[in-house]
Scaffold this active site. Structure first.
Site, short mmCIF file in Angstrom:
data_model
loop_
_atom_site.label_atom_id
_atom_site.label_comp_id
_atom_site.label_asym_id
_atom_site.label_seq_id
_atom_site.Cartn_x
_atom_site.Cartn_y
_atom_site.Cartn_z
N GLY A 60 0.82 -1.21 0.00
CA GLY A 60 0.00 0.00 0.00
C GLY A 60 0.85 1.26 0.00
O GLY A 60 2.08 1.20 -0.03
N ARG A 83 -13.02 2.60 5.10
CA ARG A 83 -14.47 2.78 5.14
C ARG A 83 -14.99 2.95 3.71
O ARG A 83 -14.56 3.84 2.99
CB ARG A 83 -14.81 4.03 5.96
CG ARG A 83 -16.30 4.16 6.26
CD ARG A 83 -16.59 5.50 6.92
NE ARG A 83 -16.09 5.54 8.28
CZ ARG A 83 -16.87 5.59 9.37
NH1 ARG A 83 -18.17 5.60 9.24
NH2 ARG A 83 -16.36 5.64 10.57
N ARG A 88 -19.95 2.93 11.10
CA ARG A 88 -18.79 2.63 11.94
C ARG A 88 -18.80 1.17 12.43
O ARG A 88 -17.76 0.52 12.51
CB ARG A 88 -18.73 3.58 13.14
CG ARG A 88 -17.46 3.39 13.93
CD ARG A 88 -17.13 4.57 14.78
NE ARG A 88 -17.92 4.58 16.00
CZ ARG A 88 -17.75 5.43 17.00
NH1 ARG A 88 -16.83 6.36 16.90
NH2 ARG A 88 -18.50 5.38 18.08
N ASN A 116 -12.80 -4.81 10.15
CA ASN A 116 -11.43 -4.80 10.65
C ASN A 116 -11.20 -5.87 11.70
O ASN A 116 -10.08 -6.37 11.84
CB ASN A 116 -11.06 -3.40 11.16
CG ASN A 116 -10.66 -2.53 9.98
OD1 ASN A 116 -9.67 -2.80 9.34
ND2 ASN A 116 -11.47 -1.54 9.67
N ASN A 158 -6.56 2.01 10.48
CA ASN A 158 -7.69 2.58 11.24
C ASN A 158 -8.90 1.67 11.30
O ASN A 158 -9.11 0.89 10.37
CB ASN A 158 -8.09 3.90 10.60
CG ASN A 158 -7.14 5.00 11.00
OD1 ASN A 158 -6.73 5.06 12.16
ND2 ASN A 158 -6.79 5.86 10.06
N ASP A 194 -0.31 12.44 14.99
CA ASP A 194 -1.02 13.57 15.61
C ASP A 194 -0.04 14.40 16.45
O ASP A 194 -0.07 15.63 16.44
CB ASP A 194 -2.18 13.03 16.46
CG ASP A 194 -3.01 12.04 15.68
OD1 ASP A 194 -3.57 12.43 14.65
OD2 ASP A 194 -3.05 10.85 16.06
N HIS A 239 -6.98 8.00 18.08
CA HIS A 239 -6.54 8.58 16.80
C HIS A 239 -7.79 8.78 15.94
O HIS A 239 -8.10 7.99 15.07
CB HIS A 239 -5.53 7.67 16.09
CG HIS A 239 -5.29 8.12 14.67
ND1 HIS A 239 -4.64 9.29 14.37
CD2 HIS A 239 -5.68 7.60 13.49
CE1 HIS A 239 -4.61 9.45 13.06
NE2 HIS A 239 -5.25 8.45 12.50
#
Ligand code: NAX
Length: 327
Positions: free
Chosen positions: A14, A92, A98, A105, A131, A159, A187
């Site tokens: 990726g 997503r 969600r 995941n 994520n 972050d 996160h």
């Protein structure tokens, strides 16, 4: 040169993988005297692309690259690994809730946790980047009952670095002049970048900026930085995410500098009244490969409300995935 260590990277074909592998192989993560054997995991359809990446890795002739294993088999990917960077995840899709995202995941991070449990070094250092990173780390951890729960961490270092960059720009300083930056929590856009303990050239950061900039500019800019990059670049952060992953692992392996700390998503032990067990961004010091939560920081009402909001989101995410935990 030391004896080689094994470093697994998932989602290796990726875009983060492409920015990450060459830096790990070049010694940026573990040092110029530490050879690495890369274990690269991809899904079967991506194996031809991964082969191309392996060819390029070999063509770099890095002195610190001692071997490459490329596979779609979890049990091969995690065999005897000392470090694991779990990058590949299910993004997503359109109309995906969600709940569906967490479920999809779970199907990735549950089996990966089990394979780490069965095959990795007993003190493997696992960093989840994919994520929702904190909760994916929790799913992997909860499927690895024979490993120390503290082996599993999630990335909030991007972050943290974004916060350093914003504060440096505002104060006319360099990021290296800033100490004790903190990212609390998830996160996600509920994360809380906290300047109350940070210093710039030894001066309290909050004495150099006003509350309006802090609340209306700094916090939302850091929280929304990922979306701003997607808007500008037409693709999500990759090189900066890879760089943060390198920073997270280098800090974990080599320690924090005297008088400073780093932010890591780690299992809560209840410090600062955060629900035990959730993978929460905390300020940590690291020594001899072990991280310790910085204790005793004064938390004002402004910070408390934000720390609680991001904790609430993590408790909700945990409630949504508990059925994926190994009994
Ligand atoms: P890409 O879609 O470019 O690459 C993901 C790769 O993972 C693909 O090659 C895919 O084939 C592979 N993959 C999917 N399922 C897999 C599985 N079960 N086993 C092994 N490989 C698998 O995404 P990229 O831009 O590299 O981002 C990867 C992840 O990082 C995403 O989940 C993204 O949301 C997350 N991010 C996390 C950040 C953080 O700070 N924690 C910031 C950057 C990034 O957004």
């Amino acid at each position: 040169m030391k004896a080689p260590v094994r470093v697994a990277v998932t989602g290796a074909a990726g875009q983060i993988g492409y920015a990450l592998l060459f830096r790990i192989a070049a010694g940026d993560m573990l040092g110029p005297d530490q050879p690495v054997i890369l274990h690269l995991l991809e899904i079967t359809p991506a194996l031809p692309a991964l082969q191309g990446v392996v060819m390029e890795l070999n063509d770099c002739a890095f002195p610190t690259l001692a071997g490459v294993v490329a596979t779609d088999d979890l049990n091969v990917a995690f065999k005897d690994v000392d470090y694991a960077l779990l990058v590949g995840a299910r993004p997503r899709g359109p109309g995906m809730e969600r709940k569906d995202l967490l479920e999809a995941n779970g199907a990735i991070f549950g089996p990966q946790g089990k394979a780490l449990n069965d095959h990795a070094s007993r003190d493997v250092k696992v960093l989840v980047v994919g994520n929702p990173a904190n909760t994916n780390a929790l799913i992997a951890q909860q499927n690895a009952p024979d490993l120390d729960p503290g082996c599993f961490t999630a990335m909030v270092r991007l972050d943290h670095n974004r916060a350093l960059s914003q504060l440096a720009e505002k104060t006319g300083a360099h990021t290296t002049d800033i100490k004790k930056m903190t990212i609390w929590g998830n996160h996600s856009s509920t994360q809380y970048p906290d300047l109350h303990h940070a210093t710039v050239n030894g001066k309290a950061a909050m004495s150099l900026v006003d509350q309006t900039w802090y609340e209306a500019d700094f916090i939302p800019t850091v929280q929304q930085r990922g979306a701003a990059i997607i808007k500008a670049r037409g693709a999500s952060s990759a090189a900066s995410a890879a760089s943060a992953a390198i920073d997270h692992m280098r800090t974990w392996a080599q320690g924090t500098a005297e008088g400073d700390w780093a932010s890591m998503g780690i299992p809560s032990d209840g410090s600062y009244d955060i629900a035990p067990g959730v993978i929460y961004g905390y300020p940590v010091t690291v020594k001899d490969g072990k991280y310790t939560i910085v204790q005793g920081l004064a938390i004002n009402a402004f910070s408390r409300a934000r720390m609680d909001a991001t904790e609430k989101e993590l408790r909700e995410e945990r409630a949504g995935v508990e059925h994926l935990f190994a009994k």
